[in-house]
Design a protein around this motif. Structure first.
Motif, PDB file in Angstrom:
ATOM      1  N   THR A  69     -54.348  82.458  27.894  1.00 19.39           N
ATOM      2  CA  THR A  69     -53.586  81.292  28.346  1.00 19.39           C
ATOM      3  C   THR A  69     -52.095  81.559  28.467  1.00 19.39           C
TER       4      THR A  69
ATOM      5  N   THR B 217     -57.673  83.983  22.914  1.00 16.34           N
ATOM      6  CA  THR B 217     -57.357  82.813  23.735  1.00 16.34           C
ATOM      7  C   THR B 217     -55.873  82.718  24.027  1.00 16.34           C
TER       8      THR B 217
ATOM      9  N   GLU C 295     -63.080  78.433  18.826  1.00 16.76           N
ATOM     10  CA  GLU C 295     -62.967  78.648  20.269  1.00 16.76           C
ATOM     11  C   GLU C 295     -63.206  77.347  21.033  1.00 16.76           C
TER      12      GLU C 295
ATOM     13  N   LEU D 187     -66.841  74.859  29.362  1.00 15.09           N
ATOM     14  CA  LEU D 187     -65.734  75.552  28.703  1.00 15.09           C
ATOM     15  C   LEU D 187     -65.907  77.065  28.712  1.00 15.09           C
TER      16      LEU D 187
ATOM     17  N   ARG E  18     -60.296  76.042  23.555  1.00 19.37           N
ATOM     18  CA  ARG E  18     -60.557  75.926  24.987  1.00 19.37           C
ATOM     19  C   ARG E  18     -60.544  74.466  25.443  1.00 19.37           C
TER      20      ARG E  18
END
Length: 221
Positions: A220, A216, A167, A155, A171
């Motif tokens: 993404t 994140t 996290e 990851l 992930r």
């Protein structure tokens, strides 16, 4: 199958005897000492735990050092403060071993007085945000958890503070993992929590987690 259990540790001499003597057969404790000034290392070693020293301070730093030290196919994480009963670990690892889940979190069911109101409310808000963000039916960012070691290292977890557990979930969800929960008891810990025992500690943790959410989300998008 033997399973490594990562136990980040900072001054947990009061809790370690109870925690380590309740490890189920086949579960191997890895106590990651993160700067203890008490007898945590001596106690852990005397009770047969593998001790890893992580000089870089931070909850995530200790967790990740334990992950890198682990060798088992499936690895667990749990707090070392006696708030979680190691005897419940097979319930958390079971869905991973059976191939029904990729990441299992132990949803905390607290006994009276075990979970301060400010920390419980903050956790509920975070869980709601996680449900919206990931689609996983999570009610808790459970500190007792299990997954396959190779997939976890893949990851690319980077946080080394209190954002590490969040996290991991974010992930994993982005990678399409099946994330589930099982209920476990949440007990009164031994000593005072460094994270949720004070409003200040909770605020600091929320700050780390907000940062991870934002980072994140950008990656993404």
């Amino acid at each position: 199958m033997e399973i490594d259990v990562v136990l980040p540790c900072l001054d947990e001499e009061a809790a370690l005897p109870w925690v380590l003597t309740r490890m189920p057969p086949g579960y191997r404790p890895i106590v990651v000492d993160n700067g203890s000034t008490d007898d945590s290392v001596r106690i852990a070693t005397g009770l047969g735990a593998r001790v890893v020293v992580e000089p870089r301070r931070g909850f995530g730093a200790a967790c990740h050092a334990g992950l890198l030290a682990a060798t088992s196919e499936v690895v667990c994480f749990m707090d070392a403060d006696a708030s979680l009963d190691p005897s419940r670990l097979p319930e958390v690892t079971g869905p991973v071993l059976a191939g029904r889940s990729d990441l299992v979190l132990g949803r905390r069911v607290p006994e009276a007085g075990a979970w301060p109101a400010h920390a419980r409310i903050a956790n509920a808000v975070l869980a709601r945000q996680l449900r919206r963000r990931t689609g996983a039916r999570l009610r808790d960012l459970g500190p007792m958890r299990a997954a396959r070691r190779a997939e976890l290292t893949g990851l690319g977890l980077r946080d080394r503070r209190f954002g590490y557990p969040l996290e991991m979930v974010l992930r994993a969800a982005a990678a399409g993992w099946r994330i589930t929960e099982v209920d476990i008891d949440y007990l009164r810990r031994a000593g005072r929590s460094k994270v949720t025992g004070t409003v200040r500690g909770t605020v600091r943790t929320i700050g780390d987690m907000r940062r991870i959410m934002a980072e994140t989300a950008r990656e993404t998008a």
